[in-house]
Design a protein around this motif. Structure first.
Motif, PDB file in Angstrom:
ATOM      1  N   ASP A 158       0.825  -1.209   0.000  1.00  0.00           N
ATOM      2  CA  ASP A 158       0.000   0.000   0.000  1.00  0.00           C
ATOM      3  C   ASP A 158       0.861   1.261   0.000  1.00  0.00           C
ATOM      4  O   ASP A 158       0.534   2.250  -0.668  1.00  0.00           O
ATOM      5  CB  ASP A 158      -0.938   0.003   1.212  1.00  0.00           C
ATOM      6  CG  ASP A 158      -2.021  -1.065   1.102  1.00  0.00           C
ATOM      7  OD1 ASP A 158      -2.289  -1.512  -0.037  1.00  0.00           O
ATOM      8  OD2 ASP A 158      -2.584  -1.456   2.149  1.00  0.00           O
ATOM      9  N   GLU A 159       1.966   1.232   0.740  1.00  0.00           N
ATOM     10  CA  GLU A 159       2.871   2.383   0.764  1.00  0.00           C
ATOM     11  C   GLU A 159       3.516   2.605  -0.603  1.00  0.00           C
ATOM     12  O   GLU A 159       3.656   3.742  -1.059  1.00  0.00           O
ATOM     13  CB  GLU A 159       3.954   2.194   1.840  1.00  0.00           C
ATOM     14  CG  GLU A 159       3.451   2.331   3.266  1.00  0.00           C
ATOM     15  CD  GLU A 159       2.922   3.728   3.545  1.00  0.00           C
ATOM     16  OE1 GLU A 159       3.528   4.709   3.078  1.00  0.00           O
ATOM     17  OE2 GLU A 159       1.886   3.828   4.227  1.00  0.00           O
ATOM     18  N   VAL A 160       3.906   1.503  -1.230  1.00  0.00           N
ATOM     19  CA  VAL A 160       4.500   1.609  -2.567  1.00  0.00           C
ATOM     20  C   VAL A 160       3.489   2.176  -3.556  1.00  0.00           C
ATOM     21  O   VAL A 160       3.824   3.008  -4.410  1.00  0.00           O
ATOM     22  CB  VAL A 160       5.024   0.239  -3.039  1.00  0.00           C
ATOM     23  CG1 VAL A 160       5.453   0.298  -4.504  1.00  0.00           C
ATOM     24  CG2 VAL A 160       6.195  -0.209  -2.178  1.00  0.00           C
ATOM     25  N   ASP A 161       2.231   1.742  -3.444  1.00  0.00           N
ATOM     26  CA  ASP A 161       1.185   2.278  -4.328  1.00  0.00           C
ATOM     27  C   ASP A 161       1.050   3.787  -4.173  1.00  0.00           C
ATOM     28  O   ASP A 161       0.865   4.510  -5.167  1.00  0.00           O
ATOM     29  CB  ASP A 161      -0.157   1.598  -4.030  1.00  0.00           C
ATOM     30  CG  ASP A 161      -0.211   0.165  -4.530  1.00  0.00           C
ATOM     31  OD1 ASP A 161       0.571  -0.165  -5.451  1.00  0.00           O
ATOM     32  OD2 ASP A 161      -1.014  -0.631  -4.002  1.00  0.00           O
ATOM     33  N   LYS A 162       1.139   4.270  -2.938  1.00  0.00           N
ATOM     34  CA  LYS A 162       1.058   5.721  -2.705  1.00  0.00           C
ATOM     35  C   LYS A 162       2.247   6.437  -3.337  1.00  0.00           C
ATOM     36  O   LYS A 162       2.097   7.517  -3.923  1.00  0.00           O
ATOM     37  CB  LYS A 162       1.014   5.999  -1.205  1.00  0.00           C
ATOM     38  CG  LYS A 162      -0.260   5.528  -0.516  1.00  0.00           C
ATOM     39  CD  LYS A 162      -0.192   5.787   0.986  1.00  0.00           C
ATOM     40  CE  LYS A 162      -1.440   5.254   1.695  1.00  0.00           C
ATOM     41  NZ  LYS A 162      -1.360   5.437   3.167  1.00  0.00           N
ATOM     42  N   LYS A 163       3.435   5.852  -3.207  1.00  0.00           N
ATOM     43  CA  LYS A 163       4.629   6.459  -3.805  1.00  0.00           C
ATOM     44  C   LYS A 163       4.529   6.485  -5.330  1.00  0.00           C
ATOM     45  O   LYS A 163       4.961   7.449  -5.965  1.00  0.00           O
ATOM     46  CB  LYS A 163       5.880   5.672  -3.378  1.00  0.00           C
ATOM     47  CG  LYS A 163       6.236   5.821  -1.915  1.00  0.00           C
ATOM     48  CD  LYS A 163       6.617   7.252  -1.570  1.00  0.00           C
ATOM     49  CE  LYS A 163       7.000   7.386  -0.107  1.00  0.00           C
ATOM     50  NZ  LYS A 163       7.278   8.814   0.244  1.00  0.00           N
ATOM     51  N   LEU A 164       3.937   5.434  -5.906  1.00  0.00           N
ATOM     52  CA  LEU A 164       3.787   5.393  -7.360  1.00  0.00           C
ATOM     53  C   LEU A 164       2.845   6.493  -7.843  1.00  0.00           C
ATOM     54  O   LEU A 164       3.073   7.087  -8.903  1.00  0.00           O
ATOM     55  CB  LEU A 164       3.271   4.023  -7.791  1.00  0.00           C
ATOM     56  CG  LEU A 164       4.271   2.867  -7.699  1.00  0.00           C
ATOM     57  CD1 LEU A 164       3.595   1.542  -8.007  1.00  0.00           C
ATOM     58  CD2 LEU A 164       5.443   3.081  -8.634  1.00  0.00           C
ATOM     59  N   VAL A 165       1.803   6.774  -7.080  1.00  0.00           N
ATOM     60  CA  VAL A 165       0.896   7.869  -7.439  1.00  0.00           C
ATOM     61  C   VAL A 165       1.651   9.198  -7.439  1.00  0.00           C
ATOM     62  O   VAL A 165       1.503  10.033  -8.341  1.00  0.00           O
ATOM     63  CB  VAL A 165      -0.299   7.911  -6.468  1.00  0.00           C
ATOM     64  CG1 VAL A 165      -1.134   9.175  -6.697  1.00  0.00           C
ATOM     65  CG2 VAL A 165      -1.169   6.679  -6.634  1.00  0.00           C
TER      66      VAL A 165
END
Length: 388
Positions: free
Chosen positions: A224-231
Motif C-alpha cells: 500500500d505504501e509503494v502504491d502511494k509512492k507510485l501515485v
C-alpha cells in the motif's frame, strides 16, 4: 577530422577520490589525486587550468561522474566514455594506469562520447527509473505474500486470477483478521468470483499461523505504501512531460504502448533528433543483432545488449503487449511471420526493434501511428491536471 589537442586529461573516478593524469604530445605526464567532494573537484578544475588542459575524459561509472560534469562542463571539453569500450585488456590494473590509459585515448580522439542528456531529461529519466524500481519491489512483495500463503497450504493463487485485486484483497484481509472461511467467502464483493466460493473456501480453509499473519500483514502494508509512492511519482512524471505532450501522444498511438511505457521510453531516448535514423536508435537500445564475418560470409547473431537496458526492457514489454492484441495490424502480422520461422522469443525481440524504428519515424515527422488493421485509429489525447 577532429582538432588535435596538445594535452588531454584522463580521470579515473571512484566513490571517494579520483585519479587524474594529464598527458602531453611530447610524452610527458602529470599525475594527481583529488577527493570526490565539491571542494576536491573544484581543486581538480583549478589544477587543469594551471596545466593549460582543456580536454577531460572519464568513464561512465555509476553516478560518480555527475559531480565532475557539473563542475567542468562550462569551461572544459568533457568526454564521457563507455567503460566497456575504454577498458584496457592487458597489463596490471591500477588507478594510475587507468587514468593514463584514458588520457592516451582522449589525446588521440579514440573515445566515442556517450550521450549526456540535459538536466530536465536526466530528472525525467531518474523518475521513470525510480518508478521501475518501486514496481519491481512491489512485485517481489506480492511474490513473497503468495509464497507465505503457499507455505500455509492456502492455494489462493490457484483460484483467483489476481490475488491482489478487489476480491483477493478482501480474502487476504479476512485471513489476517482471523475470520472463518465461511464468513470470508460469503462476503466476497464480486458476484463473478463468488460463483466459485466453494473452491475458494477449500483453498483457504487451512487458515494462517500467527507468524504468517504478521508477515502477510507487513507485506500488504508495504504494498500500500509503494502504491502511494507510485501515485506521487506519476504526478511528477506528468509534470515534466507537459512540455512533450505531443511526443507522448505519438508514442501512445502505437498499439501496445501506454502512458507509463511512453514516459519511460521517451525519458531514455531523450532528444530523438540525436539519432540519425531508427536503426541508430535500435542500436542505442542494444536490440541490433551482433555481426560475424569470416571468409566473406556474414552471419547475424544474438542482439548485442550494448545499450540502455531500461529502454530495451520497456520496449520488449510493449512488444509482448502488442503481440497479444487481436487486431491484425502490420506490426502484429510482422510478429506472426517471424514467430512462424524463428519462434516467439525471437519474434518478440524483432517486434520490439521494429516498434522503436517506427516510433523514431513518427517522432521525427510528428505523425500519429495509422494502420489499416485497426478497426479505428487509436484516439490518444493526454491531459495533464494542474496538480501534476
Amino acid at each position: 577530422m577532429k582538432r588535435q589537442e596538445n594535452k588531454a586529461c584522463g580521470a579515473d573516478i571512484h566513490k571517494r577520490f579520483l585519479m587524474a593524469c594529464i598527458l602531453s604530445r611530447d610524452g610527458s605526464k602529470v599525475l594527481n589525486r583529488f577527493d570526490m567532494t565539491v571542494e576536491g573537484v573544484l581543486c581538480f578544475a583549478s589544477w587543469l587550468k594551471d596545466n593549460n588542459c582543456k580536454k577531460v575524459a572519464v568513464e561512465s561509472t555509476g553516478n560518480y561522474w555527475h559531480l565532475v560534469y557539473q563542475v567542468l562542463d562550462d569551461e572544459f571539453e568533457f568526454i564521457l566514455g563507455n567503460a566497456f569500450k575504454t577498458r584496457r585488456h592487458s597489463g596490471a590494473k591500477t588507478d594510475k594506469r587507468d587514468a593514463e590509459w584514458l588520457a592516451e585515448l582522449c589525446l588521440n580522439n579514440q573515445i566515442e562520447p556517450s550521450m549526456i542528456l540535459p538536466k530536465e531529461d536526466r530528472e525525467l529519466r531518474a523518475l521513470t527509473r525510480a518508478r521501475k524500481g518501486y514496481v519491481d519491489f512491489r512485485s517481489k512483495l506480492k511474490a513473497r505474500t503468495i509464497q507465505e500463503l503457499e507455505a500455509c497450504t492456502i492455494k489462493l493463487a490457484s483460484e483467483l486470477s489476481d490475488v491482489f485485486g478487489k476480491s483477493g484483497r478482501h480474502v487476504l484481509q479476512g485471513l489476517v483478521d482471523g475470520r472463518s472461511a465461511d464468513v470470508i467467502v460469503e462476503s466476497i464483493p464480486s458476484k463473478k468470483v463468488k460463483k466459485n466460493k466453494e473452491m475458494i473456501k477449500q483453498a483457504i480453509i487451512a487458515g494462517l499461523s500467527p507468524i504468517s499473519i504478521f508477515l502477510i500483514k507487513s507485506h500488504i502494508q508495504m504494498i500500500d505504501e509503494v502504491d502511494k509512492k507510485l501515485v506521487q511519482l506519476d504526478a511528477q512524471i506528468s509534470r515534466l512531460l507537459k512540455a512533450r505532450k505531443r511526443d507522448v501522444e505519438i508514442a501512445m498511438s502505437i498499439p501496445g504502448i501506454g502512458f507509463v511505457s511512453a514516459a519511460a521510453i521517451l525519458s531514455e531516448i531523450g532528444d530523438y533528433r540525436n539519432f540519425a535514423s531508427g536503426k541508430k536508435l535500435a542500436a542505442f537500445s542494444g536490440l541490433d543483432p551482433s555481426v560475424y564475418e569470416s571468409a566473406g560470409k556474414r552471419y547475424n547473431g544474438k542482439i548485442t545488449k550494448m545499450g540502455s537496458k531500461y529502454l530495451r526492457r520497456m520496449i520488449i514489454e510493449c512488444a509482448h503487449a502488442l503481440s497479444r492484441t487481436k487486431a491484425k495490424t502490420q506490426l502484429k502480422r510482422f510478429f506472426l511471420r517471424i514467430m512462424a520461422r524463428r519462434g516467439k522469443n525471437i519474434a518478440t525481440v524483432a517486434l520490439a526493434r521494429k516498434m522503436l524504428v517506427v516510433l523514431h519515424h513518427l517522432l521525427i515527422n510528428q505523425e500519429m501511428y495509422k494502420d489499416d488493421g485497426l478497426a479505428k485509429p487509436k484516439n490518444v489525447k493526454v491531459s495533464f491536471s494542474e496538480e501534476s
